[in-house]
Design a protein around this motif. Structure first.
Motif, PDB file in Angstrom:
ATOM      1  N   THR A  30      -3.404  -4.219  23.774  1.00 40.13           N
ATOM      2  CA  THR A  30      -2.143  -3.678  23.254  1.00 40.13           C
ATOM      3  C   THR A  30      -2.303  -2.192  22.927  1.00 40.13           C
ATOM      4  OG1 THR A  30      -1.617  -5.814  22.268  1.00 40.13           O
ATOM      5  CG2 THR A  30      -0.413  -3.902  21.426  1.00 40.13           C
TER       6      THR A  30
ATOM      7  N   ARG B   9       1.933  -3.710  26.615  1.00 45.74           N
ATOM      8  CA  ARG B   9       1.302  -5.036  26.547  1.00 45.74           C
ATOM      9  C   ARG B   9       1.662  -5.795  27.814  1.00 45.74           C
ATOM     10  NH1 ARG B   9       0.285  -7.928  22.102  1.00 45.74           N
ATOM     11  NH2 ARG B   9       1.261  -9.758  23.040  1.00 45.74           N
TER      12      ARG B   9
ATOM     13  N   ARG C 292       5.199 -10.926  22.090  1.00 45.77           N
ATOM     14  CA  ARG C 292       4.757 -11.818  21.018  1.00 45.77           C
ATOM     15  C   ARG C 292       5.760 -11.734  19.878  1.00 45.77           C
ATOM     16  NH1 ARG C 292      -0.593  -8.482  18.781  1.00 45.77           N
ATOM     17  NH2 ARG C 292       0.448  -6.454  18.749  1.00 45.77           N
TER      18      ARG C 292
ATOM     19  N   ASN D 262      -5.123  -8.474  24.416  1.00 47.07           N
ATOM     20  CA  ASN D 262      -3.912  -8.912  25.107  1.00 47.07           C
ATOM     21  C   ASN D 262      -4.161  -9.070  26.615  1.00 47.07           C
ATOM     22  OD1 ASN D 262      -1.010  -7.700  26.420  1.00 47.07           O
ATOM     23  ND2 ASN D 262      -0.896  -9.437  25.020  1.00 47.07           N
TER      24      ASN D 262
ATOM     25  N   ASN E 163      -5.850 -12.298  27.186  1.00 45.15           N
ATOM     26  CA  ASN E 163      -4.937 -13.435  27.018  1.00 45.15           C
ATOM     27  C   ASN E 163      -4.075 -13.657  28.257  1.00 45.15           C
ATOM     28  OD1 ASN E 163      -6.021 -13.719  24.485  1.00 45.15           O
ATOM     29  ND2 ASN E 163      -4.380 -12.583  23.453  1.00 45.15           N
TER      30      ASN E 163
HETATM   31  C1  MLT Z   1      -2.068 -10.595  21.663  1.00 46.57           C
HETATM   32  O1  MLT Z   1      -0.977 -10.271  21.252  1.00 46.57           O
HETATM   33  O2  MLT Z   1      -2.306 -10.798  22.866  1.00 46.57           O
HETATM   34  C2  MLT Z   1      -3.143 -10.739  20.656  1.00 46.57           C
HETATM   35  O3  MLT Z   1      -2.593 -10.742  19.374  1.00 46.57           O
HETATM   36  C3  MLT Z   1      -4.175  -9.676  20.821  1.00 46.57           C
HETATM   37  C4  MLT Z   1      -3.576  -8.305  20.651  1.00 46.57           C
HETATM   38  O4  MLT Z   1      -3.098  -7.753  21.614  1.00 46.57           O
HETATM   39  O5  MLT Z   1      -3.594  -7.778  19.536  1.00 46.57           O
END
Ligand code: MLT
Length: 202
Positions: A25, A59, A63, A104, A107
Motif C-alpha cells: 500500500t 493498492r 479494504r 497488500n 495478499n
Molecule cells: C492489506 O490491506 O492488504 C493489508 O492490510 C496490508 C496492507 O496493505 O497494509
C-alpha cells in the motif's frame, strides 16, 4: 496498451524465471525493481501499479479497514491482474511468472493463487494474510510458495499467516513458511531467504 501502468525489464539471463512484482500500500511500479534484481539476477521483471487509490495511496484491492478486505473487490481485482499477466506474457513473450509480493501485493498474489492458479508458476509472499474468508477449491500441485511473516507484525496476527500457509499447502503447494522475529517491514533475513529460495528454483 496493456491494462495496468507498469514497468517491464527484459530478462538478461533466459534461464531465470520472470517475476511479477507486487508492491505494498502506497507503493508503485518502481518500488520492487531493485529487490527483484537482487533476489533473482537476470530475471525479466514485470511490475504493475495497483489500480485502487486509498487516500492517494495505490493498492491492488479495496479494504474496509486495515486487515478487513472487500472480498468482492479482492476477487474482481485478482482476476483483472491475472488477465493483465496473460496480456503481458503475450506482449513480452514470457512464461508464467513467479509473484513476489509485499503486504497488500502479497495478499493479491495469494488471492491469484487461489482464484487463477494458472497465472503464476509460484509465489514469494512477504507479510501476507488470508485474502478470502473461504479458500476456493484449487489445485496448487507443483507450485512453490515462500512465505515470510513477522512474529511481531502489528497488522497480521501470526495465526492468520499460519492459516494461509496451511491452506496453500492443503491445496498442494510446496510451502516454505518462515516466522521471523520482526514486524511488518522487511528485514535482512527476508532478503537472505528470498535469495536462497530463488537459487533453489529448478
Ligand atoms: C492489506 O490491506 O492488504 C493489508 O492490510 C496490508 C496492507 O496493505 O497494509
Amino acid at each position: 496498451e496493456l491494462s495496468f501502468i507498469h514497468r517491464f525489464e527484459p530478462a538478461t539471463d533466459s534461464s531465470r524465471p520472470p517475476l511479477l512484482l507486487l508492491h505494498g500500500t502506497g507503493g508503485d511500479e518502481n518500488d520492487l525493481l531493485g529487490l527483484g534484481r537482487t533476489i533473482s539476477p537476470g530475471s525479466a521483471l514485470l511490475s504493475p501499479r495497483g489500480k485502487i487509490l486509498e487516500n492517494g495511496m495505490p493498492r491492488f484491492f479495496r479494504r474496509l479497514a486495515e486487515g478487513v478486505f472487500d472480498e468482492a473487490d479482492v476477487k474482481f481485482r485478482a482476476n483483472e491482474l491475472a488477465d493483465f499477466v496473460t496480456e503481458a506474457r503475450k506482449a513480452y513473450g514470457l512464461e508464467a511468472p513467479i509473484a513476489v509480493g509485499f503486504s497488500n501485493g502479497a495478499n493479491i498474489a495469494a488471492a491469484m493463487l487461489m482464484l487463477r492458479p494458472d497465472a503464476l508458476s509460484g509465489a514469494a509472499l512477504l507479510r501476507a494474510m488470508v485474502p478470502l474468508s473461504e479458500t476456493p477449491p484449487v489445485d496448487l500441485a507443483g507450485k512453490r510458495v515462500l512465505m515470510t511473516s513477522g512474529a511481531m507484525d502489528p497488522i497480521i496476527p501470526a495465526d492468520n499467516a499460519k492459516r494461509l500457509a496451511a491452506s496453500l499447502s492443503e491445496a498442494g503447494a510446496e510451502v516454505q513458511h518462515h516466522m521471523l522475529p520482526t514486524g511488518h517491514n522487511l528485514s535482512q533475513t527476508d532478503l537472505q531467504l528470498l535469495v536462497k529460495w530463488f537459487s533453489e528454483q529448478s
